[in-house]
Scaffold this motif. Structure first.
Motif: not given
Lengths: 179, 149
Positions: A138, A166, B22-23, B28, B57
């Motif tokens: 990230y 996450r 990975y968001g 990404r 994020d």
């Protein structure tokens, strides 16, 4: 794997080129410092890790040959190892094994504008390997293959660490980790 | 370590798994899966998944690290000159040591080869002196004990 963008600079450093030294510090120091700061949550320790990482770069420069990893991936690995040395030395780690389970209790509300400190606390509360994965992918924006290479795990294992990390952060920071 | 590639359209399960890992920013995500992911991102389900990942994020983006101080930059550069010089000296020393080792190994191998190719020369005949018999030396210095048998 394509040509390593740092290889020429490393070669010049190995030959004693002081301009190349300056260029390398300008190019890599912000990244290494950010990596260490997020892994350790302590700016002073992060500066120490950055200095030690560069000492290893200087020592390695004259003999550097690209193997399986790019130079950038290699210095990430070096910096991470130094971070782990420090994490292990901290008093709260009473055994060699770093905890794999995060403390997912929501963080207390903070004053507006203090979110950065809250994120830093949350990052420090997740398991170090999960934090490492999130920091590499990230914040450092390494590709999944580069990050997996730096962590010496498979891409599947990296994705598992990322997802678990996450989820924990989501529970602590956003409060809807289970939806 | 092989990169996964998407051979067809992406399903919601895989899309959600990638967003979890990975968001919400597709740049990404694994390069081999980005094209299929972009197509799914245009669906209602895809947008909802990305929005949820994007909330975390946005929080993570608030964590910033100060730029390195000029003092730290200077300290690292000053240390470089000495370390690089020392490291080169060490490498040359090891190179010399290695060459000496190769030379020594070559000399030993040469000696061994000579020993194999030309073993000790044996005379092709034996000259008996005056006191020698087929059973040994029978001269004045012969073993007296043998004579008393």
């Amino acid at each position: 794997m394509g040509a390593d963008p740092d290889e020429e600079l490393v070669r010049r450093i190995g030959a004693g080129d002081t301009a190349a030294v300056q260029a390398m510090v300008a190019r890599k120091l912000p990244r290494i410092l950010a990596l260490a700061a997020r892994m350790l949550g302590d700016p002073a320790e992060a500066e120490d890790v950055a200095q030690e990482t560069f000492v290893r770069i200087w020592r390695r420069a004259s003999g550097w040959r690209q193997g399986h990893a790019r130079f950038d991936t290699w210095i990430h690995r070096v910096a991470l190892n130094l971070c782990y040395d420090r994490l292990r030395r901290r008093r709260e780690w009473t055994t060699d094994e770093l905890p794999e389970v995060a403390d997912e209790a929501p963080l207390p509300d903070v004053m507006p504008g203090d979110e950065e400190r809250r994120v830093n606390q949350a990052l420090q509360r997740i398991a170090p390997r999960q934090r490492e994965a999130i920091v590499l992918v990230y914040y450092q924006e390494l590709s999944n293959i580069e990050a997996a290479g730096a962590m010496q795990v498979s891409v599947d294992a990296l994705e598992s660490l990322l997802a678990r990390g996450r989820r924990s952060l989501q529970a602590m920071l956003v409060g809807d980790g289970d939806d | 370590m092989a990169e996964k590639t998407s051979g067809g359209p992406m399903d919601a399960e895989r899309f959600a798994a990638l967003a979890d890992a990975y968001g919400g920013a597709l740049h990404r995500w694994p390069p081999g899966e980005q094209a299929a992911a972009m197509l799914f991102a245009d669906t209602n389900e895809g947008r909802a998944i990305l929005a949820r990942a994007g909330r975390l994020d946005a929080m993570l983006d608030r964590h910033r690290v100060d730029a390195p101080s000029p003092a730290l930059h200077r300290t690292i550069v000053v240390r470089a000159a000495a370390e690089v010089r020392q490291s080169r000296r060490r490498r040359f020393w090891w190179l010399g040591f290695g060459l000496a080792g190769v030379g020594l190994a070559g000399a030993v191998a040469g000696l061994a080869l000579v020993a194999v190719v030309s073993p000790d020369m044996q005379p092709d005949h034996y000259v008996m002196d005056a006191n020698a018999t087929s059973f040994g030396d029978a001269g004045p210095d012969a073993d007296p004990y043998e004579e008393n048998l």
